[in-house]
Design a protein around this motif. Structure first.
Motif, short mmCIF file in Angstrom:
data_model
loop_
_atom_site.label_atom_id
_atom_site.label_comp_id
_atom_site.label_asym_id
_atom_site.label_seq_id
_atom_site.Cartn_x
_atom_site.Cartn_y
_atom_site.Cartn_z
N UNK A 259 14.77 62.99 24.75
CA UNK A 259 15.52 62.94 23.49
C UNK A 259 15.04 64.08 22.61
N UNK A 260 15.95 64.91 22.15
CA UNK A 260 15.55 66.08 21.35
C UNK A 260 15.00 65.72 19.99
N UNK A 261 15.12 64.45 19.57
CA UNK A 261 14.48 64.01 18.34
C UNK A 261 13.19 63.25 18.58
N UNK A 262 12.76 63.14 19.83
CA UNK A 262 11.50 62.47 20.16
C UNK A 262 10.56 63.36 20.97
N UNK A 263 11.13 64.19 21.82
CA UNK A 263 10.34 64.90 22.84
C UNK A 263 10.02 66.34 22.46
N UNK A 264 9.73 66.59 21.19
CA UNK A 264 9.29 67.92 20.79
C UNK A 264 10.38 68.91 20.46
N UNK A 265 11.63 68.42 20.31
CA UNK A 265 12.70 69.28 19.85
C UNK A 265 13.25 70.22 20.92
N UNK A 266 13.90 71.25 20.46
CA UNK A 266 14.52 72.24 21.35
C UNK A 266 13.45 72.93 22.19
N UNK A 267 12.34 73.25 21.59
CA UNK A 267 11.30 74.01 22.27
C UNK A 267 10.80 73.30 23.52
N UNK A 268 10.45 72.02 23.40
CA UNK A 268 9.89 71.31 24.55
C UNK A 268 10.96 70.88 25.55
N UNK A 269 12.13 70.48 25.07
CA UNK A 269 13.15 70.01 26.01
C UNK A 269 13.62 71.14 26.92
N UNK A 270 13.66 72.36 26.42
CA UNK A 270 13.97 73.49 27.31
C UNK A 270 12.96 73.60 28.44
N UNK A 271 11.69 73.33 28.14
CA UNK A 271 10.66 73.42 29.16
C UNK A 271 10.75 72.24 30.14
N UNK A 272 11.10 71.07 29.63
CA UNK A 272 11.31 69.92 30.50
C UNK A 272 12.46 70.20 31.46
N UNK A 273 13.53 70.84 30.96
CA UNK A 273 14.67 71.18 31.81
C UNK A 273 14.25 72.14 32.91
N UNK A 274 13.42 73.11 32.58
CA UNK A 274 12.95 74.06 33.60
C UNK A 274 12.09 73.37 34.65
N UNK A 275 11.24 72.45 34.19
CA UNK A 275 10.43 71.68 35.14
C UNK A 275 11.34 70.88 36.06
N UNK A 276 12.35 70.22 35.50
CA UNK A 276 13.27 69.42 36.30
C UNK A 276 13.99 70.26 37.34
N UNK A 277 14.32 71.49 36.97
CA UNK A 277 15.04 72.37 37.89
C UNK A 277 14.23 72.63 39.15
#
Length: 383
Positions: A259-277
């Motif tokens: 959740x972009x309002x729980x998981x560190x915003x845009x900055x962290x969710x982009x990194x989570x997406x890269x990890x998922x990839x």
């Protein structure tokens, strides 16, 4: 003279949201959303504590501010701090986009798609209610929905409880036909044994994914569930960083839902997406929240190749007293066309907040709380 962060304000607005407003010394204003459902007043305090770390700083040094906010205290992590960081982070990206007169997705590497598919949440305790609610969403232009698998669920479901789950999903498939999608949210209400029992019964209805089959503290068990079904498995709305997503990805989940309002915003969710990839997994951010959380999620979606679909909460039953579109000057950027939102082109987050409406709403505020459920014998039941 270089621009600096001059003011950080928070607004507790109905139905259950917390907005963050950051203003720079040269007059730019950015907005973010730090909502933590049922705990937004606590997060409000955390935002103002974190503001001490960023006030007077360069608003363009987003990565550095993120590092200081998340690691600048010996005790770190969790939903309260994560939500506070998220709101500030979103607002800083909003400012940066406005400074360069581009949408945030341009700053993230540019668009990889022209539109983002969205889904809506549907309720209904009976199959006929499910049919009616899904028909309404289809009429509103959506091609995908998500529904709870059940209400309160026994640790080992009765025949009636299990048959009820199957009947409601069957009703959803009947309305959606072969071209619509239904995601089924277990919402952490099931024990592992119960979830494993139900999952194979849902396979004939081809759910898009089965969400949160175990509670986040039992993430070490999710691999057992993944191996029990051919349906894609998703989780992540109550995980708050890459380190928490790594073991569930290693366990085989197909879709991550930070959740972009729980998981560190845009900055962290982009990194989570890269990890998922790297695990061949897709991103589908959780977002039953307000317009700023949705706009932030969409900005990430437009720049992320492994984005699958975006949750949104326009008209959701939680939103009593206000709705997602009520705090916008112009609702057109978030309109649905054929089940999608077109690429946002406005600067920053791509939406314009009605500041007068937000300030007025904050005078009333809110004290939203989730329900507390109990089993018939009086013991606590997961909501």
């Amino acid at each position: 003279m270089a621009s600096t962060i001059e003011r950080v304000e928070t607004f507790l607005v109905a139905p259950r949201w917390l907005f963050v407003r950051i203003e720079t010394s040269d007059g730019l204003v950015g907005w973010g959303e730090a909502t933590c459902e049922g705990r937004s007043e606590t997060v409000r305090t955390a935002v103002h504590q974190l503001a001490e770390m960023v006030l007077g700083g360069d608003p363009e040094r987003i990565e550095d501010h993120w590092a200081v906010m998340t690691k600048g205290s010996f005790y770190r992590g969790g939903p309260i701090l994560g939500s506070a960081v998220s709101g500030i982070d979103q607002a800083l990206w909003d400012i940066k986009g406005k400074r360069y007169a581009v949408p945030v997705h341009q700053l993230l590497g540019g668009a990889v798609r022209d539109r983002v598919r969205v889904y809506g949440w549907v309720g209904g305790d009976e199959p006929n209610e499910v049919r009616d609610h899904i028909a309404e969403q289809v009429e509103a232009g959506l091609t995908a929905v998500k529904m709870n698998a059940s209400g309160r669920m026994s640790p080992l479901g009765t025949v009636a409880e299990i048959d009820g789950v199957v009947a409601r999903v069957a009703a959803a498939r009947e309305v959606l036909g072969d071209h619509g999608d239904v995601a089924v949210d277990f919402h952490g209400r099931f024990t592992l044994a119960n979830a494993r029992r139900v999952a194979p019964l849902l396979e004939p209805y081809r759910p898009m994914f089965l969400e949160e089959p175990v509670t986040p503290e039992n993430s070490h068990l999710i691999g057992e569930f993944v191996r029990s079904t051919t349906t894609p498995v998703s989780t992540g709305e109550r995980l708050y960083g890459r380190q928490e997503f790594l073991p569930v990805l290693q366990a085989g989940v197909a879709v991550v839902q930070p959740d972009l309002s729980h998981a560190g915003g845009i900055t962290e969710v982009r990194k989570i997406a890269s990890l998922a990839e790297t695990f061949d997994a897709a991103l589908a951010p959780h977002c039953p929240l307000g317009p700023l959380a949705l706009a932030s999620s969409l900005q990430v979606a437009f720049a992320t190749t492994n984005h699958l679909i975006q949750e949104q909460s326009i008209g959701i039953h939680y939103n009593l007293g206000a709705d997602v579109l009520d705090y916008l000057v112009d609702t057109a950027p978030l309109e649905f066309v054929d089940g999608h939102v077109a690429r946002l082109t406005g600067p920053g987050l791509g939406i314009e907040i009605d500041e007068t409406a937000v300030r007025a709403a904050d005078k009333t505020g809110h004290a939203w709380r989730g329900p507390v459920w109990r089993h018939p014998d009086g013991t606590f039941a997961e909501w």
